[in-house]
Motif scaffolding. Structure first.
Motif, PDB file in Angstrom:
ATOM      1  N   GLU A  28     -20.536  -3.466  15.025  1.00  0.00           N
ATOM      2  CA  GLU A  28     -20.808  -3.540  16.460  1.00  0.00           C
ATOM      3  C   GLU A  28     -20.115  -2.452  17.263  1.00  0.00           C
ATOM      4  N   HIS A  29     -19.104  -1.797  16.705  1.00  0.00           N
ATOM      5  CA  HIS A  29     -18.301  -0.882  17.521  1.00  0.00           C
ATOM      6  C   HIS A  29     -19.054   0.373  17.943  1.00  0.00           C
ATOM      7  N   ASN A  30     -20.154   0.717  17.299  1.00  0.00           N
ATOM      8  CA  ASN A  30     -20.926   1.886  17.716  1.00  0.00           C
ATOM      9  C   ASN A  30     -21.819   1.592  18.914  1.00  0.00           C
ATOM     10  N   VAL A  32     -21.105  -0.879  21.466  1.00  0.00           N
ATOM     11  CA  VAL A  32     -20.447  -1.410  22.661  1.00  0.00           C
ATOM     12  C   VAL A  32     -19.081  -0.749  22.837  1.00  0.00           C
ATOM     13  N   THR A  33     -18.500  -0.947  24.000  1.00  0.00           N
ATOM     14  CA  THR A  33     -17.181  -0.376  24.286  1.00  0.00           C
ATOM     15  C   THR A  33     -16.077  -1.221  23.649  1.00  0.00           C
ATOM     16  N   LEU A  34     -14.884  -0.665  23.598  1.00  0.00           N
ATOM     17  CA  LEU A  34     -13.745  -1.404  23.077  1.00  0.00           C
ATOM     18  C   LEU A  34     -13.409  -2.605  23.958  1.00  0.00           C
ATOM     19  N   THR A  35     -13.627  -2.477  25.245  1.00  0.00           N
ATOM     20  CA  THR A  35     -13.393  -3.598  26.153  1.00  0.00           C
ATOM     21  C   THR A  35     -14.325  -4.757  25.814  1.00  0.00           C
ATOM     22  N   GLU A  36     -15.586  -4.439  25.564  1.00  0.00           N
ATOM     23  CA  GLU A  36     -16.551  -5.472  25.198  1.00  0.00           C
ATOM     24  C   GLU A  36     -16.198  -6.097  23.843  1.00  0.00           C
ATOM     25  N   LEU A  37     -15.786  -5.278  22.892  1.00  0.00           N
ATOM     26  CA  LEU A  37     -15.363  -5.815  21.597  1.00  0.00           C
ATOM     27  C   LEU A  37     -14.170  -6.744  21.743  1.00  0.00           C
ATOM     28  N   THR A  38     -13.228  -6.373  22.596  1.00  0.00           N
ATOM     29  CA  THR A  38     -12.054  -7.213  22.827  1.00  0.00           C
ATOM     30  C   THR A  38     -12.471  -8.545  23.438  1.00  0.00           C
ATOM     31  N   HIS A  39     -13.402  -8.501  24.368  1.00  0.00           N
ATOM     32  CA  HIS A  39     -13.908  -9.742  24.972  1.00  0.00           C
ATOM     33  C   HIS A  39     -14.613 -10.603  23.924  1.00  0.00           C
ATOM     34  N   ARG A  40     -15.455  -9.976  23.100  1.00  0.00           N
ATOM     35  CA  ARG A  40     -16.138 -10.719  22.043  1.00  0.00           C
ATOM     36  C   ARG A  40     -15.137 -11.341  21.078  1.00  0.00           C
ATOM     37  N   SER A  41     -14.078 -10.608  20.784  1.00  0.00           N
ATOM     38  CA  SER A  41     -13.053 -11.120  19.889  1.00  0.00           C
ATOM     39  C   SER A  41     -12.417 -12.383  20.460  1.00  0.00           C
ATOM     40  N   ALA A  42     -12.158 -12.377  21.765  1.00  0.00           N
ATOM     41  CA  ALA A  42     -11.570 -13.555  22.416  1.00  0.00           C
ATOM     42  C   ALA A  42     -12.529 -14.740  22.381  1.00  0.00           C
ATOM     43  N   VAL A  43     -13.806 -14.476  22.598  1.00  0.00           N
ATOM     44  CA  VAL A  43     -14.802 -15.546  22.567  1.00  0.00           C
ATOM     45  C   VAL A  43     -14.929 -16.108  21.151  1.00  0.00           C
ATOM     46  N   ILE A  44     -14.943 -15.218  20.162  1.00  0.00           N
ATOM     47  CA  ILE A  44     -15.030 -15.653  18.770  1.00  0.00           C
ATOM     48  C   ILE A  44     -13.806 -16.475  18.399  1.00  0.00           C
ATOM     49  N   ALA A  45     -12.635 -16.036  18.820  1.00  0.00           N
ATOM     50  CA  ALA A  45     -11.409 -16.775  18.517  1.00  0.00           C
ATOM     51  C   ALA A  45     -11.454 -18.174  19.114  1.00  0.00           C
ATOM     52  N   GLU A  46     -12.088 -18.303  20.265  1.00  0.00           N
ATOM     53  CA  GLU A  46     -12.154 -19.596  20.943  1.00  0.00           C
ATOM     54  C   GLU A  46     -13.207 -20.529  20.348  1.00  0.00           C
ATOM     55  N   ASP A  59      -8.660  -8.329  13.857  1.00  0.00           N
ATOM     56  CA  ASP A  59      -7.928  -7.266  13.164  1.00  0.00           C
ATOM     57  C   ASP A  59      -8.672  -5.939  13.236  1.00  0.00           C
ATOM     58  N   ARG A  60      -9.973  -5.973  13.021  1.00  0.00           N
ATOM     59  CA  ARG A  60     -10.754  -4.727  13.058  1.00  0.00           C
ATOM     60  C   ARG A  60     -10.811  -4.169  14.482  1.00  0.00           C
ATOM     61  N   VAL A  61     -10.921  -5.038  15.484  1.00  0.00           N
ATOM     62  CA  VAL A  61     -10.933  -4.572  16.873  1.00  0.00           C
ATOM     63  C   VAL A  61      -9.600  -3.895  17.206  1.00  0.00           C
ATOM     64  N   LEU A  62      -8.497  -4.480  16.765  1.00  0.00           N
ATOM     65  CA  LEU A  62      -7.185  -3.865  17.005  1.00  0.00           C
ATOM     66  C   LEU A  62      -7.065  -2.515  16.298  1.00  0.00           C
ATOM     67  N   GLU A  63      -7.590  -2.415  15.083  1.00  0.00           N
ATOM     68  CA  GLU A  63      -7.574  -1.128  14.379  1.00  0.00           C
ATOM     69  C   GLU A  63      -8.394  -0.089  15.127  1.00  0.00           C
TER      70      GLU A  63
END
Length: 85
Positions: A28-30, A32-46, A59-63
């Protein structure tokens, strides 16, 4: 004579959900932006039922964020040192 190429496998207690999360974030990183990936990561975690999937995704978003920051710092350093005085 030929050499066999060895590929690692997911064995020995490694959770495939973790690697599935990493793979999805990488794919997905190609798009969307890193901000969007970070938001998706938070939603997935929840909301995602697999904690290991959420952990792999995060982990991949942080990398990716660290790679972006390192690239930005290197480009800034090059621009700073190569600019005319």
């Amino acid at each position: 004579m030929s050499l066999m190429t060895l590929a690692t496998t997911i064995t020995g207690g490694h959770n495939p959900d973790y690697y599935a999360g990493r793979a999805d974030a990488h794919d997905e990183h190609n798009d969307v932006t890193l901000t969007e990936l970070t938001h998706r990561s938070a939603v997935i975690a929840e909301h995602h039922p697999s904690t290991m999937y959420a952990l792999g995704y995060a982990d991949r978003v942080l990398e990716l964020r660290r790679e972006h920051n390192a690239r930005t710092a290197a480009q800034t350093d090059i621009a700073h040192t190569s600019s005319p005085s």
